[in-house]
Design a protein around this motif. Sequence first.
Motif, PDB file in Angstrom:
ATOM      1  N   LEU A 220       1.012  -1.248  -0.132  1.00 29.57           N
ATOM      2  CA  LEU A 220      -0.121  -0.211   0.025  1.00 29.57           C
ATOM      3  C   LEU A 220       1.060   1.400   0.044  1.00 29.57           C
ATOM      4  CD1 LEU A 220      -2.817  -0.840   2.360  1.00 29.57           C
ATOM      5  CD2 LEU A 220      -2.862  -1.036   0.099  1.00 29.57           C
ATOM      6  N   LEU A 221       2.071   1.323   0.831  1.00 28.96           N
ATOM      7  CA  LEU A 221       2.980   2.399   0.674  1.00 28.96           C
ATOM      8  C   LEU A 221       3.408   2.836  -0.534  1.00 28.96           C
ATOM      9  CD1 LEU A 221       4.899   2.067   4.078  1.00 28.96           C
ATOM     10  CD2 LEU A 221       3.243   3.653   3.545  1.00 28.96           C
ATOM     11  N   LEU A 222       3.545   1.769  -1.529  1.00 28.00           N
ATOM     12  CA  LEU A 222       4.021   2.134  -3.040  1.00 28.00           C
ATOM     13  C   LEU A 222       3.250   2.790  -3.837  1.00 28.00           C
ATOM     14  CD1 LEU A 222       5.369  -1.487  -3.716  1.00 28.00           C
ATOM     15  CD2 LEU A 222       6.713   0.434  -2.919  1.00 28.00           C
ATOM     16  N   VAL A 223       1.862   2.965  -3.184  1.00 26.55           N
ATOM     17  CA  VAL A 223       0.821   3.847  -4.041  1.00 26.55           C
ATOM     18  C   VAL A 223       0.789   5.144  -3.632  1.00 26.55           C
ATOM     19  CG1 VAL A 223      -0.248   1.496  -4.871  1.00 26.55           C
ATOM     20  CG2 VAL A 223      -1.130   3.077  -2.709  1.00 26.55           C
ATOM     21  N   GLY A 224       1.483   5.447  -2.416  1.00 24.11           N
ATOM     22  CA  GLY A 224       1.405   6.662  -1.953  1.00 24.11           C
ATOM     23  C   GLY A 224       0.776   6.552  -0.496  1.00 24.11           C
ATOM     24  N   GLU A 225       1.122   7.533   0.287  1.00 26.90           N
ATOM     25  CA  GLU A 225       0.593   7.677   1.958  1.00 26.90           C
ATOM     26  C   GLU A 225      -0.880   8.126   1.722  1.00 26.90           C
ATOM     27  OE1 GLU A 225       2.971  10.078   4.466  1.00 26.90           O
ATOM     28  OE2 GLU A 225       5.096   9.452   3.722  1.00 26.90           O
ATOM     29  N   GLU A 226      -1.143   8.855   0.782  1.00 26.52           N
ATOM     30  CA  GLU A 226      -2.674   9.485   1.016  1.00 26.52           C
ATOM     31  C   GLU A 226      -3.422   8.116   0.675  1.00 26.52           C
ATOM     32  OE1 GLU A 226      -3.167  12.976  -1.487  1.00 26.52           O
ATOM     33  OE2 GLU A 226      -2.034  13.997  -0.217  1.00 26.52           O
ATOM     34  N   ASP A 227      -3.151   7.647  -0.410  1.00 28.18           N
ATOM     35  CA  ASP A 227      -3.879   6.474  -0.904  1.00 28.18           C
ATOM     36  C   ASP A 227      -3.863   5.424   0.092  1.00 28.18           C
ATOM     37  OD1 ASP A 227      -4.521   7.654  -3.206  1.00 28.18           O
ATOM     38  OD2 ASP A 227      -3.026   6.853  -4.335  1.00 28.18           O
ATOM     39  N   ALA A 228      -2.827   5.075   0.877  1.00 26.28           N
ATOM     40  CA  ALA A 228      -2.722   4.164   1.769  1.00 26.28           C
ATOM     41  C   ALA A 228      -3.556   4.332   3.103  1.00 26.28           C
ATOM     42  CB  ALA A 228      -1.278   3.907   2.060  1.00 26.28           C
ATOM     43  N   THR A 229      -3.652   5.814   3.491  1.00 24.67           N
ATOM     44  CA  THR A 229      -4.166   6.112   4.695  1.00 24.67           C
ATOM     45  C   THR A 229      -5.927   5.849   4.019  1.00 24.67           C
ATOM     46  OG1 THR A 229      -2.834   7.890   5.233  1.00 24.67           O
ATOM     47  CG2 THR A 229      -5.050   8.037   6.111  1.00 24.67           C
ATOM     48  N   VAL A 230      -6.392   6.128   2.942  1.00 23.55           N
ATOM     49  CA  VAL A 230      -7.611   6.113   2.751  1.00 23.55           C
ATOM     50  C   VAL A 230      -8.042   4.861   2.543  1.00 23.55           C
ATOM     51  CG1 VAL A 230      -9.365   6.126   0.474  1.00 23.55           C
ATOM     52  CG2 VAL A 230      -7.768   8.164   0.884  1.00 23.55           C
ATOM     53  N   LEU A 231      -6.962   3.634   2.358  1.00 20.82           N
ATOM     54  CA  LEU A 231      -7.269   2.159   2.188  1.00 20.82           C
ATOM     55  C   LEU A 231      -7.220   1.801   3.699  1.00 20.82           C
ATOM     56  CD1 LEU A 231      -5.510   1.273  -0.948  1.00 20.82           C
ATOM     57  CD2 LEU A 231      -8.013   1.466  -0.566  1.00 20.82           C
ATOM     58  N   GLY A 232      -7.142   2.668   4.697  1.00 25.20           N
ATOM     59  CA  GLY A 232      -7.372   1.974   6.094  1.00 25.20           C
ATOM     60  C   GLY A 232      -5.963   1.789   6.840  1.00 25.20           C
ATOM     61  N   LEU A 233      -4.707   2.267   6.181  1.00 22.15           N
ATOM     62  CA  LEU A 233      -3.389   2.309   6.810  1.00 22.15           C
ATOM     63  C   LEU A 233      -2.918   3.528   7.567  1.00 22.15           C
ATOM     64  CD1 LEU A 233      -1.017   0.161   7.313  1.00 22.15           C
ATOM     65  CD2 LEU A 233       0.008   1.378   5.239  1.00 22.15           C
ATOM     66  N   ASP A 234      -2.680   3.068   9.099  1.00 21.04           N
ATOM     67  CA  ASP A 234      -2.180   4.221   9.877  1.00 21.04           C
ATOM     68  C   ASP A 234      -0.715   4.231   9.590  1.00 21.04           C
ATOM     69  OD1 ASP A 234      -1.445   5.990  11.852  1.00 21.04           O
ATOM     70  OD2 ASP A 234      -2.362   5.135  13.442  1.00 21.04           O
ATOM     71  N   VAL A 235      -0.423   5.246   8.651  1.00 22.20           N
ATOM     72  CA  VAL A 235       0.873   5.260   8.082  1.00 22.20           C
ATOM     73  C   VAL A 235       1.916   5.308   8.836  1.00 22.20           C
ATOM     74  CG1 VAL A 235       2.480   6.337   6.253  1.00 22.20           C
ATOM     75  CG2 VAL A 235       0.184   5.972   5.587  1.00 22.20           C
ATOM     76  N   ALA A 236       1.662   6.664   9.866  1.00 24.75           N
ATOM     77  CA  ALA A 236       2.839   7.146  10.747  1.00 24.75           C
ATOM     78  C   ALA A 236       2.846   5.908  11.697  1.00 24.75           C
ATOM     79  CB  ALA A 236       2.214   8.194  11.543  1.00 24.75           C
ATOM     80  N   ARG A 237       2.112   5.264  12.389  1.00 30.12           N
ATOM     81  CA  ARG A 237       2.215   4.259  13.248  1.00 30.12           C
ATOM     82  C   ARG A 237       2.937   3.138  12.740  1.00 30.12           C
ATOM     83  NH1 ARG A 237      -2.767   2.807  17.227  1.00 30.12           N
ATOM     84  NH2 ARG A 237      -2.325   4.837  17.598  1.00 30.12           N
ATOM     85  N   PHE A 238       2.333   2.715  11.552  1.00 31.12           N
ATOM     86  CA  PHE A 238       2.997   1.627  11.024  1.00 31.12           C
ATOM     87  C   PHE A 238       4.633   1.664  10.416  1.00 31.12           C
ATOM     88  CE2 PHE A 238       4.075  -0.791   6.741  1.00 31.12           C
ATOM     89  CZ  PHE A 238       3.921  -1.964   7.126  1.00 31.12           C
ATOM     90  N   ARG A 239       4.727   2.850  10.029  1.00 22.38           N
ATOM     91  CA  ARG A 239       6.242   3.143   9.743  1.00 22.38           C
ATOM     92  C   ARG A 239       7.096   3.220  10.698  1.00 22.38           C
ATOM     93  NH1 ARG A 239       6.210   7.998   5.948  1.00 22.38           N
ATOM     94  NH2 ARG A 239       6.360   6.602   4.363  1.00 22.38           N
TER      95      ARG A 239
END
Length: 338
Positions: A220-239
């Motif tokens: 999901l990160l490969l498609v971009g942070e905004e798209d990953a967030t929309v798809l339900g990923l907490d980017v900051a916490r996951f990273r």
Amino acid sequence: MRSRLRYGAVVTALLAALAAAVIAALGLGSVAIPPGQVVDALLPGAEPSPFRTIIVDVRLPRVILGAAVGAGLAVVGAVLQSLVRNRLADPFLLGISSGASTGAVLVLTLGIGATTAVAMPAGAFAGALGALVLVYALARRGGAMTGARLVLAGVTVSYILTALTTLVLVSSARPEHFREALYWSLGGLGSARWDSVWLPAAVVCAAGPLLFALARPLDLLLVGEEDATVLGLDVARFRAAVFVLVSLITAVLVAASGAVGFIGLMVPHAARLLVGATHRALLPVAALGGALALIVADLAARTLAAPQDIPVGVLTALIGGPLFLWLMRARTERGAAL
């Protein structure tokens, strides 16, 4: 169907090449042992012999350590490149390895529990995590974090920590610490023993499946942070969580083998060329490729100038440095950002 057949062929070829490399690494050296006798010595219930002692007690721990370190660094490199969305990222460019080296050298020179098996890995982990936090903070300072800012911050911190490590060694009251730590910092597998191999091997065996389980959010990160967030990923916490995990893996590997560069940078690129960027396919191939690359590099390091044992980190740097420059030039010609 065709992609599955291709993937199966790649994995099969890597497994065959890895098995051949292991047999060669166990058989070649100051005492040459035929492949048939190498296989016989590894079989359960084999009769004691000088050849078996050389293989099992001297060369096999070194091969296992090389496989663990190579696989671990390659997988960590692939994960870091996805986390920061920068194909030039690896544990060394982001300062993690330099931080681990500084922490391990401090433990060694100060004698803080240096006799225990976990003292240097613990010091290396503290240094790696501290370096990563510093790099991350510098990259975010004054604006949004980009891949270029992260790499530049990592290179800067690496230089500072390398200088600090050298200062600690030069200031050490015991000259033998300088010689020991200098050789260790160049990267090598010559100190591999059964009592020191179990920790890096266990960490890689445990962390590998865990990182494989994170394949979907990494995709999901490969498609971009905004798209990953929309798809339900907490980017900051996951990273942040994955950064801590890869720092732990890197610290254990650096404490065991010293600084072995460019495996985590070049092997993931080769794996992507073979199987693509999807992490369920990429990570196993990167692990096999990293293990194969470091076993072959270590075999060359201890046989090219025999009886002199060249630090394998020197050899990987001599090969990886020009490849890195070629990669940067190729990306620049394509107009790709760092």
